[in-house]
Design a protein around this motif. Structure first.
Motif, PDB file in Angstrom:
ATOM      1  N   GLU B 411     -41.310   6.513  -6.542  1.00  0.00           N
ATOM      2  CA  GLU B 411     -39.990   6.656  -7.151  1.00  0.00           C
ATOM      3  C   GLU B 411     -38.914   5.909  -6.357  1.00  0.00           C
ATOM      4  N   SER B 415     -36.635   2.964  -8.122  1.00  0.00           N
ATOM      5  CA  SER B 415     -35.198   3.096  -8.353  1.00  0.00           C
ATOM      6  C   SER B 415     -34.396   2.131  -7.481  1.00  0.00           C
ATOM      7  N   LYS B 451     -47.069   2.552 -15.524  1.00  0.00           N
ATOM      8  CA  LYS B 451     -45.859   3.324 -15.214  1.00  0.00           C
ATOM      9  C   LYS B 451     -44.729   2.376 -14.769  1.00  0.00           C
ATOM     10  N   SER B 454     -43.339   0.434 -17.680  1.00  0.00           N
ATOM     11  CA  SER B 454     -42.513   1.206 -18.609  1.00  0.00           C
ATOM     12  C   SER B 454     -41.195   1.623 -17.962  1.00  0.00           C
ATOM     13  N   ARG B 455     -41.208   1.853 -16.660  1.00  0.00           N
ATOM     14  CA  ARG B 455     -39.920   2.097 -15.989  1.00  0.00           C
ATOM     15  C   ARG B 455     -39.045   0.840 -16.036  1.00  0.00           C
ATOM     16  N   ALA B 457     -38.886  -1.239 -18.399  1.00  0.00           N
ATOM     17  CA  ALA B 457     -38.295  -1.349 -19.741  1.00  0.00           C
ATOM     18  C   ALA B 457     -36.952  -0.618 -19.796  1.00  0.00           C
ATOM     19  N   GLU B 458     -36.825   0.452 -19.016  1.00  0.00           N
ATOM     20  CA  GLU B 458     -35.545   1.182 -19.000  1.00  0.00           C
ATOM     21  C   GLU B 458     -34.411   0.299 -18.468  1.00  0.00           C
ATOM     22  N   TYR B 459     -34.765  -0.684 -17.653  1.00  0.00           N
ATOM     23  CA  TYR B 459     -33.760  -1.607 -17.108  1.00  0.00           C
ATOM     24  C   TYR B 459     -33.711  -2.919 -17.898  1.00  0.00           C
ATOM     25  N   GLY B 460     -34.415  -2.946 -19.017  1.00  0.00           N
ATOM     26  CA  GLY B 460     -34.405  -4.168 -19.824  1.00  0.00           C
ATOM     27  C   GLY B 460     -35.427  -5.200 -19.389  1.00  0.00           C
ATOM     28  N   LYS B 462     -39.157  -6.889 -19.206  1.00  0.00           N
ATOM     29  CA  LYS B 462     -40.287  -6.981 -20.131  1.00  0.00           C
ATOM     30  C   LYS B 462     -41.579  -7.117 -19.343  1.00  0.00           C
TER      31      LYS B 462
END
Lengths: 199, 797
Positions: B411, B415, B451, B454-455, B457-460, B462
């Protein structure tokens, strides 16, 4: 455009000696790489010489001292700027990393190339001269008492940053490093006895 | 495809027609002749333009030197455009752009302008132009400056950003970047539209618009000139008329451009003609390009390919490398740069840069190292650090779109790293480990990779923005390691659509004959689709594996690269050829092969001759004392007598250095410490010409001195700090220009003040012995040989 080994040798302070053997091979190899890296560009503009100066407003070159003596009674002059480009500097930095000899050869090759290029630019400029006009020799900031500070106005008046990508550092060096800027006076003579241009 | 926005035409050439003189600052007209500026905008709106660029092109803090405050000039420019927009016909979108052009300064490393200074210049302009509807950055010729402008726009406003560049005659930026390079950088920086302006006319732009359309899914903007500039009667004119211009622009729209206008030489009539020529209801849908993973330097784009493979050079990483650790700690830039250039020459496509040495200021050292490496190679870099602060600083100052090494499934890492990649652009290496360590199975590693993606993708981000590293564990410790890796490599590609990378040589840790095992495993990984091997490109076995794989799988067309790399191959090629050439000269000159090779400046021959002397039973110290030193001495004396020229001296010194390296390797450890020095050398602050200093470094090194080369444009404090740290007895300073000898005097003064007993020697084109004495230098050398003589005398005592 190319330059021969003897020209490069002169810029390595070898006088009239021409590189031979291993040195000749190195010079040829680096010259070919340099030729692939250069992107020559040039710009010139013709200006009247008015009121003891060229240009106006914030961009004005005062004509005095040795420059005034050089220009004599010229009533017009070209401002010219040429370069072999920033990629040459990158090439020179790269080869300088591992070899002092290569650094020296690259430096001399660049010097020979920009000189040759500027000679060609002068030939181009001559094409547009009116009958009875000829060119004086190039005169650059730093010659005689013509101050380096004049670079700002000179490069500004030909829009050198945009036109050819040449700009100044804080200490008034031109970058890319293999660049030339100059004033070239236009001499007028009676058309019937038109002399050859000075070389 | 409908035109999304019809942009305006030229401002500068219109103002010139209204009387703007060369050398006059166009932006000052916002205050002195606002009606004329407004009239130009109004004419473009009347011609059908949806948006006009305010008269703010050169109003950045680096270029603008007018009397009125910059803020007033920019705000007035926006205000005038806004007034014109209000009065415009209502079918127009009536938008106003803050126009941002280049600073006119060349950024480091070719120039002396700092990236941060360019950023500040643009940031002030952006803040002053807050009243605009969008920001148009245009006519950029340097990718690095473009990056500074986009970051300034992004960080100081929330307006949409359109960025266009000016191509030169050869279809590249002034600094050499291709349109693919530009597209990769700008996509990474999340601009809203990108494209081309100025440079040339619309006909010549077509090829590059097509290439942009294949490289980016972003909207494409074009603002061509009205043809190439021509000089007629001393005036610059543009000759392509409105109708011809519009018909060429229609072809650009067909090729994918959706925001169109004009640059130099275009007029309201050109814009009106474009409006007429391009039907507003045209509805071709632009096909989107394939998803590609591209990283760039300032001038070169490298794709991490789906169906091929690239090499990431691993050598700039201090783990297990004592010399590199020392070089990074002491600020010896030259050592690191040699590692960069040798890997590039050996065929690497991307270089990893890691400066993680305990006890150093990693953010500062990584930042400086990245910038130094970028000054000598055009390969994209992989920024390798676990310190988020170091990563952000390096990413910000990196010229281009970097590869980031790395993020992992923890994590804390996700982040910290993902937002930075999203902000600065880049591709990122995803390590398949998390809080529970490295999963033993391919399933487990794949789950972590999923994982991370897909994390992202939250920040745009690809899938194409990730290069998954399934982690190479030693087969000596984990018997199934190689099998797991090979399975995971194939599945990452098939199931996630991500590229892969791998630090291949870890596989052989703890086993003998590591190079053989590494090369075999590398080949296996390549066969499973490895996109990027993180390897040592100087290891012949690895390069052979790489080239063999590509030749055998139809990736090396006609086996060209294989043939090129192996054309001289035979079982004992090198040794035989060198011996033959050395012997042939021995018979001719009567000299020993070693001194002959040194005298002639033949590096490979000198090394081979030293090797063969040692093989023949000569003692290492005898080879130095009886062969290398006398030969170099002969050449040095020849130089001083004017019989030998500087390039020959340098080549001889390099040949001697190569022979010396061979002999040193054969010396017992206790005798290796006989290096003289150290000598700390630098080109002084403000001076970026370092040729003389580099020559001195080369000669000193080849005369057996340890040299700490601090590079160019070095502040006095940095020189003092390095000399103190290294306990140096000699500092060498070089300056080329009259404008920088002041900095030299200051450096001499500071060294003497802070480090009594440390001598300072100076040299450079404009210096004389008198001047050197005047500024307090202990010695002046007229050339590199003179410096060697001085250093020898100093260190002999």
């Amino acid at each position: 455009m190319t330059v021969d080994l003897a020209e490069i040798a002169r810029y390595m302070r070898m006088g009239r000696s021409v590189p031979e053997g291993a040195l000749a091979e190195r010079v040829e190899k680096l010259r070919d790489e340099a030729l692939a890296a250069i992107r020559p560009a040039r710009v010139w503009r013709r200006f009247p010489v008015e009121g003891g100066a060229i240009g106006s407003g914030g961009l004005r070159i005062e004509i005095s001292g040795t420059l005034a003596k050089h220009l004599g009674d010229c009533r017009a002059a070209y401002l010219v700027c040429g370069t072999i480009g920033a990629a040459f500097d990158a090439f020179q930095r790269r080869v300088s990393v591992s070899s002092g000899a290569d650094a020296l050869i690259a430096q001399a090759t660049g010097a020979a190339l920009i000189e040759k290029f500027m000679d060609g630019v002068e030939d181009e400029i001559r094409e547009e001269l009116a009958p009875g006009e000829s060119l004086l020799q190039r005169y650059s900031p730093g010659y005689g008492d013509f101050p380096l500070e004049a670079q700002r106005a000179l490069l500004g008046l030909v829009d050198a940053p945009h036109a050819v990508g040449v700009s100044l550092t804080g200490s008034l060096l031109m970058v890319p490093s293999k660049s030339v800027s100059a004033i070239i006076g236009i001499r007028r003579v009676a058309p019937e006895n038109e002399p050859e241009t000075q070389q | 495809m409908p035109v999304k926005l019809l942009l305006d035409g030229a401002m500068g050439t219109q103002l010139q027609n209204l009387g703007l003189r060369p050398g006059e600052t166009p932006e000052l007209w916002n205050l002195t002749r606002p009606k004329d500026v407004r009239a130009v905008h109004e004419a473009y709106f009347a011609a059908g333009a949806d948006a006009v660029y305010a008269n703010t092109f050169g109003a950045n803090a680096a270029k603008y030197h007018g009397d009125a405050p910059l803020e007033d000039v920019v705000a007035a420019g926006i205000g005038i455009a806004r007034e014109a927009a209000k009065a415009a016909p209502c079918e127009s979108r009536r938008l106003v752009a803050l126009d941002i052009g280049p600073t006119g300064r060349l950024l480091k490393p070719s120039g002396d302008f700092e990236f941060d200074a360019a950023y500040d210049a643009f940031a002030a302009q952006v803040r002053a132009g807050a009243g605009a509807d969008f920001i148009a950055i245009e006519t950029m010729g340097d990718l690095y400056e473009l990056k500074a402008a986009v970051l300034a726009a992004r960080e100081n406003s929330s307006l949409p950003v359109l960025a266009t560049v000016a191509l030169g005659e050869d279809g590249k930026l002034l600094t050499g970047a291709s349109v693919e390079c530009v597209a990769a950088l700008l996509e990474g920086l999340r601009v809203d539209a990108l494209g081309l302006n100025c440079g040339f006319g619309p006909d010549r732009m077509l090829e590059y618009v097509k290439r942009l359309a294949a490289a980016t899914s972003l909207p494409i903007a074009v603002k061509p000139n009205a043809g190439l500039p021509q000089v007629v009667d001393g005036r610059t004119v543009f000759t392509v008329g409105p109708e011809a211009f519009a018909s060429d622009v229609a072809a650009l729209v067909e090729a994918g451009a959706s925001l169109v206008g004009g640059c130099c030489g275009t007029t309201p009539a050109h814009i009106a003609a474009v409006k007429k020529a391009i039907p507003a209801d045209a509805s071709t849908v632009r096909p989107m390009p394939a998803e590609r993973t591209v990283v760039t330097s300032g001038s070169r784009a490298v794709e991490i390919p789906e169906n091929d493979t690239v090499i990431i050079g691993e050598r700039i990483n201090p783990t297990g490398k004592k010399k590199l650790r020392e070089a990074l700690s002491s600020g010896d830039v030259a050592y690191v740069l040699r590692e960069a250039v040798s890997q590039a020459d050996a065929g690497a496509h991307i270089l990893d840069v890691n400066t993680g040495v305990p006890g150093i200021d990693e953010p500062a050292v990584l930042d400086a190292t990245i910038q130094a490496v970028q000054s000598v190679t055009d390969l994209p870099l992989q920024i390798d650090t676990s310190d988020p602060k170091a990563l952000e600083r390096a990413l910000r100052h990196y010229n281009g779109k970097a590869l980031v090494n790395s993020v992992n499934g923890k994590e804390e890492s996700l982040s910290a790293v993902l937002p930075l990649v999203a902000k600065y652009g880049g591709a990122v290496v995803a390590l398949t480990l998390d809080e529970s360590g490295i999963p033993p199975t391919a399933d487990g590693r794949l789950a972590i990779a999923k994982k991370i993606v897909s994390r992202g993708a939250e920040y745009g981000l690809k899938p194409r923005d990730f290069v998954v590293d399934v982690l190479c564990l030693a087969v000596s410790a984990e018997a199934e390691s190689a099998n797991t890796i090979l399975e995971a490599l194939g599945r990452v590609k098939a199931e996630l659509g991500c590229r892969t990378c791998l630090g291949v040589s870890n596989i052989s840790f703890g086993l003998p004959a590591r190079p053989l095992l590494n090369a075999a495993f590398y080949t296996m990984a390549l066969a499973r689709g490895l996109s990027a091997g993180i390897v040592n490109p100087l290891a012949a076995d690895m390069m052979t594996a790489y080239r063999a794989f590509r030749a055998l799988t139809a990736r090396d067309l006609a086996c060209g690269e294989w043939i090129d790399a192996n054309k001289d191959w035979s079982p004992a090629t090198a040794a035989v050829a060198v011996r033959a050439s050395a012997q042939s000269r021995e018979s001719a000159s009567g000299e020993s092969p070693l001194s002959d090779a040194i005298r002639h400046g033949l590096k490979a021959d000198a090394a081979a001759a030293a090797r063969s002397a040692l093989a023949g039973g000569a003692k290492p110290l005898d080879v130095i004392g009886g062969g290398i030193v006398p030969a170099l001495e002969t050449v040095g004396k020849g130089f001083e007598a004017g019989r030998v020229f500087l390039p020959q001296l340098l080549m001889a010194a390099e040949a001697a250095g190569a022979a010396f390296d061979v002999v040193r390797a054969a010396l017992p450890a206790q005798e290796k410490g006989s290096v003289k020095g150290p000598v700390v050398i630098a080109t002084v602050k403000g001076d970026i010409h370092d040729i003389g200093k580099n020559i001195c470094r080369a000669l000193l090194e080849n005369y057996g001195f340890k040299v700490i080369d601090l590079g160019r444009d070095v502040p006095p404090e940095t020189v003092v700090a390095a000399a103190r740290r290294e306990k140096a007895r000699l500092v060498g300073l070089s300056a080329l220009m009259t404008t920088t000898v002041g900095a030299m005097a200051e450096t001499v003064r500071l060294v003497h003040e802070e480090l009594p007993g440390c001598k300072v020697t100076v040299g450079g084109a404009v210096l004389t012995a008198d001047y050197a004495a005047k500024i307090g230098a202990d010695n002046y050398s007229k050339d590199a040989m003179g410096l060697v003589r001085y250093a020898e005398s100093l260190f002999a005592t």
